[in-house]
Design a protein around this motif. Structure first.
Motif, PDB file in Angstrom:
ATOM      1  N   ILE A 203       8.435 -38.726 -29.170  1.00  0.00           N
ATOM      2  CA  ILE A 203       9.418 -37.767 -28.670  1.00  0.00           C
ATOM      3  C   ILE A 203       9.939 -36.958 -29.853  1.00  0.00           C
ATOM      4  O   ILE A 203      10.413 -37.532 -30.849  1.00  0.00           O
ATOM      5  N   ALA A 204       9.853 -35.648 -29.763  1.00  0.00           N
ATOM      6  CA  ALA A 204      10.346 -34.796 -30.845  1.00  0.00           C
ATOM      7  C   ALA A 204      11.850 -34.948 -30.993  1.00  0.00           C
ATOM      8  O   ALA A 204      12.595 -34.897 -30.009  1.00  0.00           O
ATOM      9  N   VAL A 205      12.314 -35.141 -32.218  1.00  0.00           N
ATOM     10  CA  VAL A 205      13.733 -35.342 -32.485  1.00  0.00           C
ATOM     11  C   VAL A 205      14.453 -34.003 -32.460  1.00  0.00           C
ATOM     12  O   VAL A 205      14.157 -33.110 -33.249  1.00  0.00           O
ATOM     13  N   VAL A 206      15.406 -33.884 -31.551  1.00  0.00           N
ATOM     14  CA  VAL A 206      16.252 -32.696 -31.450  1.00  0.00           C
ATOM     15  C   VAL A 206      17.558 -32.904 -32.202  1.00  0.00           C
ATOM     16  O   VAL A 206      18.057 -32.018 -32.882  1.00  0.00           O
ATOM     17  N   GLN A 207      18.101 -34.114 -32.068  1.00  0.00           N
ATOM     18  CA  GLN A 207      19.340 -34.459 -32.757  1.00  0.00           C
ATOM     19  C   GLN A 207      19.316 -35.947 -33.055  1.00  0.00           C
ATOM     20  O   GLN A 207      19.229 -36.768 -32.144  1.00  0.00           O
ATOM     21  N   ASP A 208      19.358 -36.291 -34.341  1.00  0.00           N
ATOM     22  CA  ASP A 208      19.400 -37.705 -34.733  1.00  0.00           C
ATOM     23  C   ASP A 208      20.799 -38.238 -34.440  1.00  0.00           C
ATOM     24  O   ASP A 208      21.763 -37.895 -35.108  1.00  0.00           O
ATOM     25  N   SER A 209      20.895 -39.046 -33.403  1.00  0.00           N
ATOM     26  CA  SER A 209      22.174 -39.620 -32.985  1.00  0.00           C
ATOM     27  C   SER A 209      21.970 -41.115 -32.805  1.00  0.00           C
ATOM     28  O   SER A 209      21.633 -41.601 -31.724  1.00  0.00           O
ATOM     29  N   PRO A 210      22.154 -41.881 -33.877  1.00  0.00           N
ATOM     30  CA  PRO A 210      21.728 -43.286 -33.883  1.00  0.00           C
ATOM     31  C   PRO A 210      22.398 -44.184 -32.848  1.00  0.00           C
ATOM     32  O   PRO A 210      21.859 -45.248 -32.525  1.00  0.00           O
TER      33      PRO A 210
ATOM     34  N   ARG B 128      27.577 -34.497 -29.708  1.00  0.00           N
ATOM     35  CA  ARG B 128      27.609 -34.041 -31.101  1.00  0.00           C
ATOM     36  C   ARG B 128      26.291 -33.355 -31.479  1.00  0.00           C
ATOM     37  O   ARG B 128      25.211 -33.876 -31.213  1.00  0.00           O
ATOM     38  N   GLY B 129      26.424 -32.186 -32.056  1.00  0.00           N
ATOM     39  CA  GLY B 129      25.256 -31.461 -32.547  1.00  0.00           C
ATOM     40  C   GLY B 129      24.580 -30.559 -31.541  1.00  0.00           C
ATOM     41  O   GLY B 129      23.666 -29.816 -31.903  1.00  0.00           O
TER      42      GLY B 129
ATOM     43  N   GLY C 251      21.920 -44.245 -16.917  1.00  0.00           N
ATOM     44  CA  GLY C 251      21.176 -43.017 -16.707  1.00  0.00           C
ATOM     45  C   GLY C 251      21.400 -41.951 -17.754  1.00  0.00           C
ATOM     46  O   GLY C 251      20.448 -41.276 -18.194  1.00  0.00           O
ATOM     47  N   SER C 252      22.648 -41.755 -18.188  1.00  0.00           N
ATOM     48  CA  SER C 252      22.922 -40.674 -19.145  1.00  0.00           C
ATOM     49  C   SER C 252      22.252 -40.886 -20.497  1.00  0.00           C
ATOM     50  O   SER C 252      21.644 -39.958 -21.036  1.00  0.00           O
ATOM     51  N   PRO C 253      22.317 -42.088 -21.088  1.00  0.00           N
ATOM     52  CA  PRO C 253      21.617 -42.260 -22.368  1.00  0.00           C
ATOM     53  C   PRO C 253      20.106 -42.121 -22.242  1.00  0.00           C
ATOM     54  O   PRO C 253      19.449 -41.626 -23.160  1.00  0.00           O
ATOM     55  N   VAL C 254      19.549 -42.529 -21.114  1.00  0.00           N
ATOM     56  CA  VAL C 254      18.108 -42.374 -20.912  1.00  0.00           C
ATOM     57  C   VAL C 254      17.731 -40.896 -20.958  1.00  0.00           C
ATOM     58  O   VAL C 254      16.741 -40.508 -21.609  1.00  0.00           O
ATOM     59  N   ILE C 255      18.509 -40.055 -20.297  1.00  0.00           N
ATOM     60  CA  ILE C 255      18.220 -38.615 -20.298  1.00  0.00           C
ATOM     61  C   ILE C 255      18.366 -38.042 -21.701  1.00  0.00           C
ATOM     62  O   ILE C 255      17.535 -37.241 -22.149  1.00  0.00           O
ATOM     63  N   LEU C 256      19.411 -38.441 -22.418  1.00  0.00           N
ATOM     64  CA  LEU C 256      19.576 -37.969 -23.799  1.00  0.00           C
ATOM     65  C   LEU C 256      18.380 -38.371 -24.652  1.00  0.00           C
ATOM     66  O   LEU C 256      17.830 -37.558 -25.405  1.00  0.00           O
TER      67      LEU C 256
ATOM     68  N   ARG D 256      15.289 -39.128 -23.760  1.00  0.00           N
ATOM     69  CA  ARG D 256      14.082 -38.380 -23.405  1.00  0.00           C
ATOM     70  C   ARG D 256      14.163 -36.920 -23.846  1.00  0.00           C
ATOM     71  O   ARG D 256      13.136 -36.242 -23.964  1.00  0.00           O
ATOM     72  N   SER D 257      15.392 -36.452 -24.092  1.00  0.00           N
ATOM     73  CA  SER D 257      15.598 -35.072 -24.559  1.00  0.00           C
ATOM     74  C   SER D 257      15.452 -34.941 -26.065  1.00  0.00           C
ATOM     75  O   SER D 257      15.562 -33.835 -26.604  1.00  0.00           O
ATOM     76  N   GLY D 258      15.239 -36.073 -26.744  1.00  0.00           N
ATOM     77  CA  GLY D 258      15.141 -36.046 -28.202  1.00  0.00           C
ATOM     78  C   GLY D 258      16.468 -36.189 -28.901  1.00  0.00           C
ATOM     79  O   GLY D 258      16.584 -35.895 -30.094  1.00  0.00           O
ATOM     80  N   ILE D 259      17.467 -36.673 -28.173  1.00  0.00           N
ATOM     81  CA  ILE D 259      18.806 -36.883 -28.735  1.00  0.00           C
ATOM     82  C   ILE D 259      19.041 -38.382 -28.792  1.00  0.00           C
ATOM     83  O   ILE D 259      19.259 -39.039 -27.771  1.00  0.00           O
ATOM     84  N   GLY D 260      18.971 -38.947 -29.991  1.00  0.00           N
ATOM     85  CA  GLY D 260      19.106 -40.387 -30.140  1.00  0.00           C
ATOM     86  C   GLY D 260      18.644 -40.836 -31.501  1.00  0.00           C
ATOM     87  O   GLY D 260      18.476 -40.013 -32.424  1.00  0.00           O
ATOM     88  N   PRO D 261      18.420 -42.139 -31.688  1.00  0.00           N
ATOM     89  CA  PRO D 261      17.958 -42.657 -32.980  1.00  0.00           C
ATOM     90  C   PRO D 261      16.596 -42.078 -33.335  1.00  0.00           C
ATOM     91  O   PRO D 261      15.618 -42.282 -32.606  1.00  0.00           O
TER      92      PRO D 261
END
Length: 484
Positions: A255-262, A445-446, A234-239, A241-246
């Motif tokens: 999805i607009a990128v908020v934080q590039d976190s690969p 991070r970020g 659940g937590s990575p899915v929310i991140l 969808r929030s634009g925090i991820g690869p």
């Protein structure tokens, strides 16, 4: 006055909410499911009824290439109590070397010397952890058979040495389940704002800081701090969808990128089980109210040279047919178990909305070392079931894999039958390297004001059930937040 939103009322979220509200923080605890009114949650003998129920997120993996192309069911709690409302309540700290390994790999401050006192405190505070309950007759005989097989009887596997066969330490009281929701959060419910039946879509991030959460219907809730305790799925899915991820994956989904976190959603891994089922001439009998179907387990090293056990079979007082054709009405199951997996999978989004199910790939048994260890555990379970304490005293007869499957062919059996041990971790890995999703204080991070506090932050899965480590992480994560 400081305010916080905690997403998820499971093992970690319930503890975090309690520790924050006790410190004077205004806490809103959000749970996508409802309250734990289902009687099957509270009676350990009925846990099997909860799979595919309203209290189960009922996740499935994508087809697993190395597990006969099957889609594995991943039960996860969608209810106050989270997966601790569905599981077998088994309490395992893991090995000291697990945590020293975390620290060595960059999770500074998470070595055994730092986490051991936290386990001690949990077990002597709100949560009852006990092995003071009578064993079912067949469970006592399983211990005897394991000793006949050459294993030591370990009176306390949480005492520093895992190896051997043991009665399980569980979170129960008077034959009733006790989880962290019941022990931590529910007693202070009048001091919490509790939101049930609403799924969080994403975290609101403005100018690099988390400001609250957005629900599936677009409604917003704001606070000074946001803590994701929605679990390793659940937590990575929310991140994400929030634009925090690869960034590339997010962009492809619009999805607009908020934080590039690969590494968000990567490093997914899980323990696995494979059944060895026996029927008996002496009746085992149906599950009894207040008595868990599993009361014993063992830790064993499948090969020489290992520093810790790599297998942990669970023993059930019922035939766990699953998708297998029943071959009798009564019996027991020695569920072979792998607890040091080398395979690593990933979780990705299929779309930007809450109705878009995540694509979960455990990469189950992709690493041949995992297959070898789980197959060795199956062979051991077959030997234990053939020992006099079971074969003679109970008339135990192996029906699965069955005599038609030679020991040399067990690997194929494992690929066809491996299932989850319900211990997914790693998708929001903590560390000090640039790829870590959260730092050792569990800050994303970020993004300021955003933490992940649950099993998703584990760099590697501990040796054993993950409920106790998730509780320990919650206690430490809440402390980090309050000290900041």
């Amino acid at each position: 006055m400081r305010s916080a939103i905690v997403v998820g009322a499971g093992t970690s979220g319930a503890i975090v909410a309690r520790r924050l509200v006790d410190a004077g923080v205004v806490v809103t605890l959000i749970e996508a499911g409802g309250y734990d009114t289902n009687p099957a949650i509270h009676d350990p003998s009925r846990a099997g009824e909860l799979w595919h129920s309203a209290e189960d997120w009922d996740f499935f993996t994508v087809p697993q290439e190395h597990s006969a192309g099957r889609r594995l069911h991943l039960p996860r709690g969608k209810v106050t109590g989270g997966s601790h409302a569905l599981n077998a309540m088994i309490w395992v700290r893991g090995a000291a070397s697990d945590y020293d390994g975390w620290e060595r790999d960059g999770a500074t401050g998470w070595g055994w010397s730092e986490v051991e006192p936290v386990f001690d405190a949990i077990e002597n505070d709100l949560l009852p952890v006990t092995d003071d309950y009578p064993l079912s007759p067949v469970q006592a005989s399983i211990i005897d058979a394991a000793v006949q097989e050459g294993l030591l009887r370990n009176a306390n596997y949480n005492g520093g040495t895992l190896d051997g066969v043991s009665q399980e330490q569980v979170t129960m009281r008077d034959g009733r389940r006790v989880n962290t929701w019941m022990a931590y959060a529910q007693p202070v419910a009048d001091r919490l704002t509790i939101v049930t039946g609403r799924e969080v879509h994403s975290v609101i991030v403005e100018e690099g800081r988390a400001r609250g959460v957005r629900f599936e219907d677009g409604d917003e809730l704001r606070a000074d701090e946001v803590i994701l305790s929605a679990g390793a799925l659940g937590s990575p899915v929310i991140l994400l969808r929030s634009g925090i991820g690869p960034a590339d994956e997010l962009t492809a989904l619009g999805i607009a990128v908020v934080q590039d976190s690969p590494q968000v959603g990567k490093n997914l891994h899980d323990h696995l089980l494979s059944p060895v089922i026996f029927t008996t001439q002496r009746p085992v009998g149906p599950p009894q109210p207040g008595v868990s179907a599993t009361q014993t387990h063992l830790f064993w090293r499948s090969r020489a040279g290992l520093t810790e056990p790599d297998t942990q079979p669970l023993h059930f007082s019922v035939p766990m047919w699953g998708e297998l054709e029943p071959r009798g009405d009564d019996g027991f199951t020695l569920m072979a178990g792998l607890v040091t997996p080398h395979s690593r999978g990933s979780l990705t989004l299929s779309g930007p909305g809450v109705a878009d199910l995540p694509l979960i790939d455990l990469a189950a048994l992709a690493d041949d070392r995992d297959l070898a260890a789980l197959a060795a555990s199956v062979r051991q379970c077959r030997r234990i079931g053939a020992r006099p304490a079971l074969a003679e005293e109970w008339g135990a007869s192996e029906v699965y894999p069955g005599p038609e499957v030679a020991d040399s062919d067990v690997e194929e059996w494992v690929r066809r039958t491996a299932i989850t041990y319900h211990h997914q971790v790693g998708t929001c890995r903590m560390g000090t390297d640039p790829g870590a999703v959260v730092d050792p204080q569990l800050r994303v991070r970020g993004i300021e004001g955003l933490r992940v506090i649950d099993a998703s932050v584990m760099p590697t899965v501990p040796t054993g059930n993950t409920n106790a480590p998730a509780a320990m992480i919650a206690e430490r994560g809440a402390r980090f937040l309050l000290e900041e």
